[in-house]
Design a protein around this motif. Structure first.
Motif, mmCIF file in Angstrom:
data_model
loop_
_atom_site.group_PDB
_atom_site.id
_atom_site.type_symbol
_atom_site.label_atom_id
_atom_site.label_comp_id
_atom_site.label_asym_id
_atom_site.label_seq_id
_atom_site.Cartn_x
_atom_site.Cartn_y
_atom_site.Cartn_z
ATOM 1 N N PHE A 18 33.131 29.576 37.469
ATOM 2 C CA PHE A 18 34.722 29.500 38.661
ATOM 3 C C PHE A 18 36.189 28.543 37.688
ATOM 4 O O PHE A 18 36.856 28.397 38.514
ATOM 5 C CB PHE A 18 34.856 29.672 39.606
ATOM 6 N N ALA A 19 35.427 27.094 37.071
ATOM 7 C CA ALA A 19 36.351 26.424 36.736
ATOM 8 C C ALA A 19 36.693 27.119 35.768
ATOM 9 O O ALA A 19 38.361 26.490 35.132
ATOM 10 C CB ALA A 19 35.637 25.270 36.070
ATOM 11 N N LEU A 20 36.986 28.541 35.061
ATOM 12 C CA LEU A 20 37.862 29.363 34.350
ATOM 13 C C LEU A 20 38.977 30.214 34.980
ATOM 14 O O LEU A 20 39.580 30.632 34.609
ATOM 15 C CB LEU A 20 36.703 30.303 33.407
ATOM 16 N N ARG A 21 39.145 29.723 36.265
ATOM 17 C CA ARG A 21 40.207 30.628 37.026
ATOM 18 C C ARG A 21 40.462 31.573 37.248
ATOM 19 O O ARG A 21 41.260 32.567 36.792
ATOM 20 C CB ARG A 21 41.320 29.937 36.487
ATOM 21 N N PRO A 22 39.422 32.199 37.045
ATOM 22 C CA PRO A 22 39.785 34.051 37.513
ATOM 23 C C PRO A 22 40.222 34.912 38.040
ATOM 24 O O PRO A 22 39.641 33.253 39.762
ATOM 25 C CB PRO A 22 37.921 34.771 37.422
ATOM 26 N N GLU A 23 40.962 35.274 38.176
ATOM 27 C CA GLU A 23 41.827 35.920 39.778
ATOM 28 C C GLU A 23 41.214 37.617 39.408
ATOM 29 O O GLU A 23 42.198 38.082 40.438
ATOM 30 C CB GLU A 23 43.318 35.301 38.771
ATOM 31 N N VAL A 24 40.331 38.106 38.199
ATOM 32 C CA VAL A 24 39.956 39.744 38.528
ATOM 33 C C VAL A 24 39.051 39.046 37.959
ATOM 34 O O VAL A 24 38.390 38.828 36.735
ATOM 35 C CB VAL A 24 41.479 40.360 37.749
ATOM 36 N N ILE A 25 37.862 39.911 38.086
ATOM 37 C CA ILE A 25 36.196 39.611 37.577
ATOM 38 C C ILE A 25 35.774 40.751 37.523
ATOM 39 O O ILE A 25 36.008 41.915 38.481
ATOM 40 C CB ILE A 25 35.194 38.931 39.010
ATOM 41 N N LEU A 26 35.223 40.776 36.557
ATOM 42 C CA LEU A 26 34.416 42.671 36.364
ATOM 43 C C LEU A 26 33.222 41.935 36.606
ATOM 44 O O LEU A 26 32.783 40.810 35.638
ATOM 45 C CB LEU A 26 35.034 42.082 34.188
ATOM 46 N N GLU B 87 32.441 30.696 50.466
ATOM 47 C CA GLU B 87 33.703 30.227 50.911
ATOM 48 C C GLU B 87 34.479 30.005 49.569
ATOM 49 O O GLU B 87 35.771 29.786 49.651
ATOM 50 C CB GLU B 87 33.198 28.706 50.737
ATOM 51 N N ALA B 88 34.312 32.100 48.488
ATOM 52 C CA ALA B 88 34.725 31.295 47.737
ATOM 53 C C ALA B 88 36.367 32.251 47.940
ATOM 54 O O ALA B 88 36.767 33.512 49.217
ATOM 55 C CB ALA B 88 34.344 32.624 46.658
ATOM 56 N N THR B 89 37.058 32.022 47.205
ATOM 57 C CA THR B 89 38.242 32.901 47.806
ATOM 58 C C THR B 89 38.122 34.288 46.988
ATOM 59 O O THR B 89 37.793 34.443 45.511
ATOM 60 C CB THR B 89 39.922 31.802 46.561
ATOM 61 N N PRO B 90 38.954 35.792 48.334
ATOM 62 C CA PRO B 90 39.351 36.543 47.633
ATOM 63 C C PRO B 90 39.750 36.902 46.112
ATOM 64 O O PRO B 90 40.647 37.028 45.718
ATOM 65 C CB PRO B 90 39.911 36.953 48.821
ATOM 66 N N THR B 91 38.936 37.894 45.022
ATOM 67 C CA THR B 91 39.567 37.666 44.310
ATOM 68 C C THR B 91 39.119 39.198 43.745
ATOM 69 O O THR B 91 38.158 40.177 44.195
ATOM 70 C CB THR B 91 38.479 36.960 43.681
ATOM 71 N N PRO B 92 39.850 40.388 43.471
ATOM 72 C CA PRO B 92 40.129 41.770 42.649
ATOM 73 C C PRO B 92 38.673 41.819 42.361
ATOM 74 O O PRO B 92 38.850 40.903 40.693
ATOM 75 C CB PRO B 92 41.260 42.607 42.260
ATOM 76 N N VAL B 93 37.634 42.870 42.525
ATOM 77 C CA VAL B 93 36.419 42.910 40.848
ATOM 78 C C VAL B 93 36.803 44.211 40.856
ATOM 79 O O VAL B 93 36.707 45.297 41.432
ATOM 80 C CB VAL B 93 35.433 43.014 42.899
#
Length: 290
Positions: free
Chosen positions: A228-236, A253-259
């Motif tokens: 998560f240090a790679l700062r993904p804004e979209v996760i495949l 606790e994770a920030t919601p990210t489009p998956v």
């Protein structure tokens, strides 16, 4: 037998299979079977790899009608007689290089090939996604499938839409990370250049994040923190049955990210690929709207 009725197909090992007429009872590795179904050929049976269990992995099966297609098993459960129980007149397998039949032990594949024609298609990173798709299409046509112009049109439209979405966000393109969760503390992060489907995204302008250099040709195994240090804004995220759930990795606790659901063993037919590109486009738009 005439030249017109005889079926011939040269596979990616350079080996030619022949039969008096086009085979109709196709046994296939699940990925190959699902791709052939997308192209208009329904296998009679499918088999899995050592990663699979006693039931078919629905992520790999695509839209295969599993109620009508026998699953003969995977891994150590497979032997020549079990595979031949489906009475195939053709076996379609994939290879990740060197002509090795993926999912079957050599001591099973060799005697099997002495009893039924075997076609092996190369799905390794040495080929582009389009090249692999063309080979599956060639095989499907040889087995009697007819083209689906609407499917190709849908794929072209999906590509153009993704290009347009990327262009609209190019000034601040979302960071896209492809991974396979391995539990709450670790993930296998994909090296995009090693995956034909991910290279398509790069070619269309998607900003795929590269993990750090190190061990692992296809994946970089990283801790949760480093991932998560790679700062993904979209996760495949890998949705195959043997991958851990993404929520287990990122926690509540994770920030919601489009998956985007991602199958690292993709189908190479136009319909499934168009659907995947559409999901990526949706996720990029959602990332920039948030």
């Amino acid at each position: 037998m005439t030249d017109q009725s005889e079926w011939r197909f040269s596979d990616d090992r350079g080996q030619q299979s022949t039969a008096p007429r086009p085979p109709v009872r196709v046994l296939a590795y699940i990925q190959a079977g699902a791709t052939l179904w997308d192209l208009g050929i329904r296998p009679v049976a499918i088999f899995g790899s050592d990663h699979d269990g006693p039931d078919p992995d629905r992520a790999k099966a695509g839209t295969l009608p599993l109620a009508d297609v026998e699953y003969v098993g995977a891994g150590s459960a497979l032997d020549v007689e079990r595979l031949l129980s489906a009475e195939p007149d053709l076996l379609v397998a994939v290879s990740y290089g060197g002509g090795h039949v993926y999912g079957l032990a050599a001591e099973t594949a060799k005697p099997l090939e002495e009893r039924v024609p075997v076609v092996v298609l190369d799905v390794s990173q040495a080929r582009t996604f389009g090249e692999i798709g063309d080979r599956f299409a060639d095989l499907a046509r040889s087995l009697g499938a007819t083209g689906r112009p609407d499917a190709d049109q849908d794929l072209d439209a999906a590509r153009e839409r993704l290009r347009a979405v990327v262009a609209a966000t190019s000034a601040d393109a979302p960071r896209v990370l492809a991974l396979s969760p391995a539990g709450p503390d670790q993930a296998h992060v994909a090296r995009p250049e090693m995956w034909p489907e991910l290279r398509v995204l790069t070619e269309l302008g998607v900003r795929l994040v590269e993990p750090a250099e190190g061990p692992g040709a296809n994946w970089a195994t990283q801790s949760r923190a480093d991932t998560f240090a790679l700062r993904p804004e979209v996760i495949l995220t890998d949705i195959r049955a043997h991958a851990a759930p993404l929520e287990e990795l990122r926690g509540s606790e994770a920030t919601p990210t489009p998956v985007v659901p991602w199958n690292p063993e993709p189908l190479y037919g136009p319909r499934d690929h168009a659907r995947f590109l559409g999901l990526v486009a949706d996720a990029l738009q959602a990332a920039r709207a948030s």
